[in-house]
Scaffold this motif. Structure first.
Motif, short mmCIF file in Angstrom:
data_model
loop_
_atom_site.label_atom_id
_atom_site.label_comp_id
_atom_site.label_asym_id
_atom_site.label_seq_id
_atom_site.Cartn_x
_atom_site.Cartn_y
_atom_site.Cartn_z
N GLY A 189 29.96 36.83 37.27
CA GLY A 189 28.64 37.43 37.38
C GLY A 189 28.62 38.83 37.96
N SER A 190 29.76 39.31 38.45
CA SER A 190 29.81 40.62 39.09
C SER A 190 30.60 41.61 38.25
CB SER A 190 30.46 40.49 40.48
OG SER A 190 30.61 41.76 41.07
N ASP A 191 30.17 42.88 38.29
CA ASP A 191 30.89 43.93 37.56
C ASP A 191 32.10 44.44 38.33
OD1 ASP A 191 29.18 43.85 35.40
OD2 ASP A 191 27.80 45.32 36.28
N ALA A 192 32.15 44.12 39.63
CA ALA A 192 33.27 44.54 40.47
C ALA A 192 33.80 43.31 41.22
CB ALA A 192 32.84 45.62 41.45
N VAL A 193 35.07 42.99 41.01
CA VAL A 193 35.69 41.81 41.62
C VAL A 193 36.71 42.27 42.66
CG1 VAL A 193 37.07 39.75 41.22
CG2 VAL A 193 35.37 40.46 39.53
N THR A 194 36.56 41.78 43.87
CA THR A 194 37.51 42.09 44.92
C THR A 194 38.23 40.81 45.33
OG1 THR A 194 36.16 43.91 45.78
CG2 THR A 194 37.82 42.98 47.26
N MET A 204 42.90 35.25 40.56
CA MET A 204 43.94 35.55 39.57
C MET A 204 43.99 34.47 38.48
SD MET A 204 45.71 38.32 39.67
CE MET A 204 45.85 39.75 40.75
N GLU A 205 43.84 33.23 38.88
CA GLU A 205 43.88 32.15 37.89
C GLU A 205 42.71 32.26 36.94
OE1 GLU A 205 44.60 27.31 37.68
OE2 GLU A 205 44.49 28.34 39.62
N VAL A 206 41.53 32.58 37.46
CA VAL A 206 40.35 32.72 36.61
C VAL A 206 40.53 33.88 35.62
CG1 VAL A 206 37.91 33.39 36.59
CG2 VAL A 206 38.72 31.70 38.23
N ILE A 207 41.04 35.01 36.10
CA ILE A 207 41.22 36.18 35.24
C ILE A 207 42.20 35.88 34.12
CG2 ILE A 207 42.15 38.53 35.16
CD1 ILE A 207 40.95 38.92 37.98
N TYR A 208 43.30 35.20 34.44
CA TYR A 208 44.27 34.87 33.39
C TYR A 208 43.73 33.81 32.44
CZ TYR A 208 48.20 37.65 35.07
OH TYR A 208 49.03 38.70 35.39
N ASN A 209 42.88 32.92 32.94
CA ASN A 209 42.30 31.89 32.07
C ASN A 209 41.23 32.46 31.14
OD1 ASN A 209 43.81 29.65 32.87
ND2 ASN A 209 42.44 29.16 34.56
N PHE A 210 40.46 33.46 31.65
CA PHE A 210 39.36 34.04 30.87
C PHE A 210 39.45 35.56 30.88
CE2 PHE A 210 37.91 30.07 32.82
CZ PHE A 210 37.48 29.34 31.71
N PRO A 211 40.52 36.14 30.36
CA PRO A 211 40.68 37.61 30.44
C PRO A 211 39.56 38.35 29.74
CG PRO A 211 42.27 36.65 28.90
CD PRO A 211 41.64 35.51 29.63
N GLY A 212 39.03 37.81 28.65
CA GLY A 212 37.97 38.50 27.92
C GLY A 212 36.71 38.68 28.74
N SER A 213 36.47 37.81 29.69
CA SER A 213 35.26 37.89 30.52
C SER A 213 35.34 38.98 31.56
CB SER A 213 35.01 36.54 31.22
OG SER A 213 34.82 35.50 30.29
N PHE A 214 36.52 39.58 31.74
CA PHE A 214 36.70 40.57 32.80
C PHE A 214 37.14 41.93 32.28
CE2 PHE A 214 37.17 36.43 34.72
CZ PHE A 214 36.41 36.53 35.87
N MET A 215 37.35 42.06 30.97
CA MET A 215 37.76 43.34 30.43
C MET A 215 36.69 44.41 30.70
SD MET A 215 40.79 43.15 29.13
CE MET A 215 41.33 41.88 30.27
N GLY A 216 37.13 45.57 31.22
CA GLY A 216 36.21 46.66 31.50
C GLY A 216 35.59 46.58 32.88
N LYS A 217 35.81 45.50 33.61
CA LYS A 217 35.26 45.37 34.96
C LYS A 217 36.22 45.97 35.98
CE LYS A 217 32.36 41.31 34.17
NZ LYS A 217 31.94 39.99 34.68
N THR A 218 35.69 46.29 37.14
CA THR A 218 36.50 46.85 38.21
C THR A 218 37.13 45.72 39.02
OG1 THR A 218 35.09 48.80 38.38
CG2 THR A 218 36.49 48.30 40.28
#
Length: 312
Positions: A189-194, A204-218
């Motif tokens: 839900g956030s455009d910037a993930v820390t 990290m597990e979420v990003i690798y599982n759903f890379p398309g949901s985070f492309m272009g985000k910070t």
């Protein structure tokens, strides 16, 4: 008595690990209560073993005293009995030599070896320093990761993992699907993930599982640099060593990072990176993987606790 010493040794080892704050180098600190429970159980077993040895010694002493009294009271009859028993003993001894004498040294040797094996972790754990994992562990693997990203979820508990944290091996298929979707909602839900120490593994597990949901985000995270065998001077891996449960299922987690031209980092240099998440084909894996394109970065000191842990 040797068993008593071994039990005391393990209890002391666990106590020293707790006292020196080194538990985080062995297990996920979420499970610290298991180590405390082990110390309590070991101490109880120490008491039980000590009492057992004392009772055994007392019983042996009473038996010896009873035999002495019997010998004194029945000297004449006992002499004949002893003579007869000696004959039987000699016969039994010959029989043992013929059929079973060779088994006693072998059994004693096995028992001694078993005690030695148990003493090794006690001695090394108490007297040798705990080594903090660094890039030398990656180098030892020759940077030849044992599985492609898509195949990492096929591992078994107890296998070291690389790049992508994978907790699927601890769930059924349906249970893991629910967990993935739940954790996706925490980050998507956030455009910037820390990612910090508390959510690094999960994120990290979420990003690798759903890379398309985070492309272009910070994305912002910290880790140590590892150059590896890259084909250019702008890409480094940025890693953190992490524990899902314990050191047996620990791994090297992070991602490939594209730095500005001219960036020079040495292995084990700690950095905080921030940038836009993209993807590219990584030839050693022969597939497309997430890559962070850095917009800003800075060197940082190694954290007091360099490891991260899986929190559910």
């Amino acid at each position: 008595m040797i068993r008593f010493v071994i039990l005391v040794g393990f209890a002391l080892l666990f106590a020293i690990i707790h006292q020196e704050g080194e538990l985080n180098k062995y297990i996920n600190t979420k499970y610290a209560y298991l180590s405390i429970s082990a110390i309590v159980l070991l101490l109880i077993l120490c008491i039980v073993e000590f009492v057992r040895v004392q009772l055994k010694d007392k019983a042996k002493k009473r038996k010896e005293e009873a035999e002495v009294k019997q010998v004194t009271a029945n000297a004449g009859d006992h002499a004949k009995t002893c003579s007869h028993d000696d004959h039987d003993h000699d016969h039994a001894h010959d029989h043992e030599d013929e059929f079973g004498h060779s088994h006693e040294p072998k059994s004693r040797w096995k028992r001694s070896l078993g005690y030695l094996i148990l003493f090794v972790p006690i001695i090394t754990g108490i007297f040798l320093p705990v080594q903090t994992l660094d890039s030398s562990f990656v180098k030892a693997k020759g940077f030849s990761f044992p599985a492609e990203l898509e195949g990492m979820s096929d591992g078994l508990p107890g296998e070291h993992q690389f790049l992508k944290p994978d907790s699927s091996v601890f769930y059924g298929k349906e249970g893991y699907e629910k967990l993935k979707n739940k954790e996706l909602q925490e980050f998507a839900g956030s455009d910037a993930v820390t990612l910090d120490d508390s959510n690094y593994m999960k994120g990290m597990e979420v990003i690798y599982n759903f890379p398309g949901s985070f492309m272009g985000k910070t994305l912002t995270f910290t880790g140590f640099a590892y150059k590896g065998e890259q084909v250019d001077d702008t890409h480094y891996f940025v890693f953190r060593f992490g524990f899902i449960h314990c050191v047996a299922d620990s791994g090297i987690f992070g991602m490939l990072v594209e730095f500005p031209q001219g960036t020079e980092l040495a292995d084990d240099d700690w950095v905080q990176v921030s940038g836009v998440l993209t993807s590219q084909l990584y030839q050693p894996f022969k597939q497309t993987i997430p890559v962070l394109r850095v917009t800003s970065w800075e060197p940082i000191p190694q954290p007091e606790d360099p490891y991260v842990y899986r929190n559910y």
